[in-house]
Design a protein around this motif. Structure first.
Motif, PDB file in Angstrom:
ATOM      1  N   ALA A  16       0.837  -1.213   0.000  1.00  0.00           N
ATOM      2  CA  ALA A  16       0.000   0.000   0.000  1.00  0.00           C
ATOM      3  C   ALA A  16       0.867   1.256   0.000  1.00  0.00           C
ATOM      4  O   ALA A  16       0.586   2.231  -0.704  1.00  0.00           O
ATOM      5  N   VAL A  17       1.949   1.229   0.792  1.00  0.00           N
ATOM      6  CA  VAL A  17       2.862   2.379   0.852  1.00  0.00           C
ATOM      7  C   VAL A  17       3.633   2.504  -0.463  1.00  0.00           C
ATOM      8  O   VAL A  17       3.813   3.598  -0.997  1.00  0.00           O
ATOM      9  N   MET A  18       4.078   1.366  -0.995  1.00  0.00           N
ATOM     10  CA  MET A  18       4.851   1.399  -2.236  1.00  0.00           C
ATOM     11  C   MET A  18       4.040   1.965  -3.402  1.00  0.00           C
ATOM     12  O   MET A  18       4.592   2.654  -4.264  1.00  0.00           O
ATOM     13  N   ALA A  19       2.749   1.681  -3.422  1.00  0.00           N
ATOM     14  CA  ALA A  19       1.910   2.224  -4.500  1.00  0.00           C
ATOM     15  C   ALA A  19       1.902   3.750  -4.456  1.00  0.00           C
ATOM     16  O   ALA A  19       1.981   4.421  -5.490  1.00  0.00           O
ATOM     17  N   LYS A  20       1.838   4.303  -3.254  1.00  0.00           N
ATOM     18  CA  LYS A  20       1.850   5.768  -3.105  1.00  0.00           C
ATOM     19  C   LYS A  20       3.223   6.344  -3.434  1.00  0.00           C
ATOM     20  O   LYS A  20       3.340   7.390  -4.084  1.00  0.00           O
ATOM     21  N   ARG A  21       4.270   5.657  -2.984  1.00  0.00           N
ATOM     22  CA  ARG A  21       5.622   6.113  -3.298  1.00  0.00           C
ATOM     23  C   ARG A  21       5.865   6.068  -4.815  1.00  0.00           C
ATOM     24  O   ARG A  21       6.485   6.968  -5.384  1.00  0.00           O
ATOM     25  N   GLN A  22       5.354   5.008  -5.449  1.00  0.00           N
ATOM     26  CA  GLN A  22       5.536   4.875  -6.886  1.00  0.00           C
ATOM     27  C   GLN A  22       4.827   6.001  -7.632  1.00  0.00           C
ATOM     28  O   GLN A  22       5.317   6.470  -8.659  1.00  0.00           O
ATOM     29  N   PHE A  23       3.702   6.438  -7.104  1.00  0.00           N
ATOM     30  CA  PHE A  23       2.985   7.579  -7.686  1.00  0.00           C
ATOM     31  C   PHE A  23       3.879   8.825  -7.674  1.00  0.00           C
ATOM     32  O   PHE A  23       3.937   9.576  -8.651  1.00  0.00           O
ATOM     33  N   ILE A  24       4.607   9.025  -6.580  1.00  0.00           N
ATOM     34  CA  ILE A  24       5.525  10.168  -6.475  1.00  0.00           C
ATOM     35  C   ILE A  24       6.689  10.003  -7.446  1.00  0.00           C
ATOM     36  O   ILE A  24       7.021  10.916  -8.217  1.00  0.00           O
ATOM     37  N   PHE A  25       7.317   8.819  -7.429  1.00  0.00           N
ATOM     38  CA  PHE A  25       8.441   8.559  -8.335  1.00  0.00           C
ATOM     39  C   PHE A  25       8.049   8.772  -9.791  1.00  0.00           C
ATOM     40  O   PHE A  25       8.787   9.380 -10.564  1.00  0.00           O
ATOM     41  N   ASP A  26       6.886   8.242 -10.177  1.00  0.00           N
ATOM     42  CA  ASP A  26       6.452   8.324 -11.576  1.00  0.00           C
ATOM     43  C   ASP A  26       6.252   9.771 -12.019  1.00  0.00           C
ATOM     44  O   ASP A  26       6.609  10.144 -13.149  1.00  0.00           O
ATOM     45  N   ASN A  27       5.679  10.586 -11.131  1.00  0.00           N
ATOM     46  CA  ASN A  27       5.473  11.998 -11.459  1.00  0.00           C
ATOM     47  C   ASN A  27       6.798  12.724 -11.640  1.00  0.00           C
ATOM     48  O   ASN A  27       6.975  13.507 -12.582  1.00  0.00           O
ATOM     49  N   ILE A  28       7.733  12.476 -10.740  1.00  0.00           N
ATOM     50  CA  ILE A  28       9.039  13.134 -10.814  1.00  0.00           C
ATOM     51  C   ILE A  28       9.792  12.680 -12.062  1.00  0.00           C
ATOM     52  O   ILE A  28      10.342  13.503 -12.808  1.00  0.00           O
ATOM     53  N   LEU A 356      -3.467  13.844   0.519  1.00  0.00           N
ATOM     54  CA  LEU A 356      -3.475  14.142  -0.908  1.00  0.00           C
ATOM     55  C   LEU A 356      -3.465  12.903  -1.794  1.00  0.00           C
ATOM     56  O   LEU A 356      -3.646  13.010  -3.012  1.00  0.00           O
ATOM     57  N   PHE A 357      -3.232  11.730  -1.211  1.00  0.00           N
ATOM     58  CA  PHE A 357      -3.224  10.524  -2.029  1.00  0.00           C
ATOM     59  C   PHE A 357      -4.654  10.105  -2.370  1.00  0.00           C
ATOM     60  O   PHE A 357      -5.559  10.228  -1.537  1.00  0.00           O
ATOM     61  N   ALA A 358      -4.851   9.614  -3.585  1.00  0.00           N
ATOM     62  CA  ALA A 358      -6.157   9.089  -3.981  1.00  0.00           C
ATOM     63  C   ALA A 358      -6.494   7.876  -3.124  1.00  0.00           C
ATOM     64  O   ALA A 358      -5.609   7.122  -2.716  1.00  0.00           O
ATOM     65  N   LYS A 359      -7.766   7.694  -2.833  1.00  0.00           N
ATOM     66  CA  LYS A 359      -8.183   6.599  -1.943  1.00  0.00           C
ATOM     67  C   LYS A 359      -7.854   5.231  -2.527  1.00  0.00           C
ATOM     68  O   LYS A 359      -7.627   4.276  -1.794  1.00  0.00           O
ATOM     69  N   LYS A 413      -7.872  -5.870  -0.442  1.00  0.00           N
ATOM     70  CA  LYS A 413      -6.816  -5.458  -1.359  1.00  0.00           C
ATOM     71  C   LYS A 413      -7.157  -4.164  -2.087  1.00  0.00           C
ATOM     72  O   LYS A 413      -6.329  -3.602  -2.808  1.00  0.00           O
ATOM     73  N   GLY A 414      -8.369  -3.669  -1.906  1.00  0.00           N
ATOM     74  CA  GLY A 414      -8.773  -2.415  -2.540  1.00  0.00           C
ATOM     75  C   GLY A 414      -9.060  -2.544  -4.018  1.00  0.00           C
ATOM     76  O   GLY A 414      -8.949  -1.569  -4.769  1.00  0.00           O
ATOM     77  N   ILE A 415      -9.442  -3.749  -4.466  1.00  0.00           N
ATOM     78  CA  ILE A 415      -9.771  -3.960  -5.881  1.00  0.00           C
ATOM     79  C   ILE A 415     -11.173  -3.405  -6.137  1.00  0.00           C
ATOM     80  O   ILE A 415     -12.133  -3.838  -5.493  1.00  0.00           O
ATOM     81  N   PHE A 433     -21.083  -7.816 -13.203  1.00  0.00           N
ATOM     82  CA  PHE A 433     -19.978  -6.871 -13.025  1.00  0.00           C
ATOM     83  C   PHE A 433     -20.330  -5.949 -11.855  1.00  0.00           C
ATOM     84  O   PHE A 433     -21.294  -5.191 -11.922  1.00  0.00           O
ATOM     85  N   LYS A 434     -19.543  -6.018 -10.776  1.00  0.00           N
ATOM     86  CA  LYS A 434     -19.893  -5.286  -9.553  1.00  0.00           C
ATOM     87  C   LYS A 434     -18.877  -4.199  -9.226  1.00  0.00           C
ATOM     88  O   LYS A 434     -17.666  -4.433  -9.246  1.00  0.00           O
ATOM     89  N   ASP A 435     -19.393  -3.003  -8.936  1.00  0.00           N
ATOM     90  CA  ASP A 435     -18.585  -1.900  -8.416  1.00  0.00           C
ATOM     91  C   ASP A 435     -18.523  -2.062  -6.901  1.00  0.00           C
ATOM     92  O   ASP A 435     -19.522  -1.868  -6.204  1.00  0.00           O
ATOM     93  N   MET A 436     -17.357  -2.435  -6.372  1.00  0.00           N
ATOM     94  CA  MET A 436     -17.221  -2.751  -4.949  1.00  0.00           C
ATOM     95  C   MET A 436     -17.324  -1.522  -4.060  1.00  0.00           C
ATOM     96  O   MET A 436     -17.607  -1.630  -2.867  1.00  0.00           O
ATOM     97  N   VAL A 437     -17.051  -0.343  -4.623  1.00  0.00           N
ATOM     98  CA  VAL A 437     -17.133   0.892  -3.828  1.00  0.00           C
ATOM     99  C   VAL A 437     -18.587   1.330  -3.688  1.00  0.00           C
ATOM    100  O   VAL A 437     -19.073   1.601  -2.587  1.00  0.00           O
TER     101      VAL A 437
END
Length: 454
Positions: A16-28, A356-359, A413-415, A433-437
């Motif tokens: 979960a943390v790596m996904a957020k860190r990767q978002f930062i890395f990808d932007n930079i 600021l991170f997307a849910k 897992k937040g799928i 087809f189900k929207d879990m949110v």
């Protein structure tokens, strides 16, 4: 058995943390590449002769040293060991150290490969660095830096583009309230000459702490270094000036007009702001901070520091121009360089604090395929292939299990979406087809699902 632990100042990063860190890395990374920078990596360890003497006395003390291989005490003079002075022994038992930053290794790379490098050389580097600092909030012993440097040109377009890149990265990260502080080492040298300071280093180190220890704290530190009251009064007459960038430059021009370095620094800053104007960029969130000094001793020109406002974290980016770094490695033709670095760990902490991170930032898959039996499992594999061929991240629950367990897995897992396949779906090809949110479900063919997600 003793439970395993981590060294202080280091951390594990789960998915979960790596996904957020990767978002930062990808932007930079995206912004660096957009501005023409090429990727580079250097070893985690460098020879201590490469690292020492480049960061000032305080920086040298924070270097992590690596013990020599084998029996590193075998040839040590017994008198040195009996003296129990670690500094005397260090050079005999340690020839290598972990890199302190990415700029010095970059300069070493340039000197070693100058015949293969095309100048001006623009490189970016995203790797961890290590500092033997006291761990605290926002300060770690192992952390990532994202550097971008240009070497082989004195053009101030490089400084202007650093400001543009910082703005663009923060826009991509949805960080709106921040301050880009800029100053010039020439201006600081001009101030030192104006107040007749004999020890520039002590002056720079002290005033760089102004926002941490306040005016009286800086004065006390300088008094201990031998600065008299007349010098301190003249110093704070300059440091306390307020107003716009234009007003500050005009004020300093009147006070530093007899100092060659001070006037060059002011000319450079004016040119940086003129270039930004030609780009059509504003100086919003840019602050000319006369007290900004930056601790690293290799800076010689413009210097930068970036802080995100309203968070309890220090600077998240910094850098500047260095004109003598390659010369430190015996380079005959001295190359001017300028660069800056993002501290990803601090940016991450600030974005968490500001929410600021997307849910759904941690979601690894868009859709989970659930099944009831062996027949529906094998049918689902064909559906999985179609989803992945359409570029949709998808996975299937690997075991035979109750539907509730499979859906719980998707939630944990937040799928965001699921497809449940049973015997009826195998026959008809129409899938739930189900929207879990939202908890909403509709029956669609696989092509319609792909179109909906895409």
């Amino acid at each position: 058995m003793e439970k395993p632990t981590l060294p202080k100042g280091t951390r594990d990063f789960g998915p979960a943390v790596m996904a957020k860190r990767q978002f930062i890395f990808d932007n930079i990374r995206k912004v660096f590449q957009k501005y023409g920078f090429q990727p580079l990596e250097t070893p985690a360890m460098e020879n201590l002769s490469t690292l020492t003497g480049k960061y000032g006395e305080e920086g040298d003390q924070l270097l992590f040293k690596i013990l020599n291989s084998g029996d590193f005490l075998k040839d040590i003079d017994s008198q040195k060991l009996e003296a129990r002075n670690s500094r005397q022994v260090a050079s005999d038992i340690s020839e290598k150290g972990l890199r302190y930053d990415l700029t010095v290794p970059f300069a070493r790379y340039v000197v070693m490969n100058r015949n293969e490098v095309s100048f001006p050389f623009k490189r970016y580097q995203i790797q961890p660095v290590w500092r033997a600092d006291r761990p605290q909030k926002g300060r770690y012993r192992e952390f990532y830096q994202c550097d971008a440097d240009v070497v082989g040109t004195e053009s101030l377009i490089c400084e202007a583009e650093i400001i543009l890149m910082i703005k663009e990265v923060f826009k991509g990260l949805r960080i709106q309230d921040y301050s880009i502080k800029i100053n010039h080492r020439g201006i600081l040298s001009g101030i030192a000459e104006h107040i007749k300071a004999t020890n520039e280093t002590s002056l720079f180190v002290a005033i760089d702490k102004l926002d941490k220890i306040g005016e009286e704290g800086v004065k006390n530190e300088l008094r201990e270094k031998g600065f008299d009251e007349k010098s301190l009064t003249a110093l704070f007459n300059i440091l306390s000036v307020k107003g716009s960038i234009t007003n500050k430059i005009a004020f300093l021009a009147a006070h530093l007009d007899t100092t060659q370095q001070g006037m060059k620094g002011l000319r450079d800053l004016r040119e940086v702001f003129n270039i930004l104007k030609s780009y059509g960029a504003t100086t919003d969130q840019v602050d000319f901070d006369i007290a900004l000094a930056r601790g690293l001793s290799y800076y010689t020109g413009c210097i930068f520091e970036v802080k995100i406002n309203n968070v309890g974290i220090g600077s998240v980016s910094g850098g500047g121009r260095y004109d003598n770094l390659t010369k430190a490695f015996g380079d005959k033709e001295n190359l001017s360089g300028v660069g800056f670095s993002f501290g990803v760990d601090r940016i991450y902490d600030a974005m968490e604090e500001l929410q600021l991170f997307a849910k759904d930032a941690h979601a690894s898959s868009k859709i989970l395929l659930c099944h009831f039996d062996d027949e529906s499992f094998h049918y689902s594999l064909g559906i999985l292939t179609k989803l992945r061929e359409a570029g949709i991240a998808a996975e299937i629950y690997p075991d035979q299990a109750k539907l509730k367990k499979q859906l719980d897995f998707a939630n944990k897992k937040g799928i965001p979406y699921t497809i449940v396949v049973g015997s009826e779906e195998v026959k008809s090809g129409i899938l739930p087809f189900k929207d879990m949110v939202k908890g909403e479900q509709e029956k669609l063919a696989i092509d319609q699902i792909i179109q909906k997600i895409a």
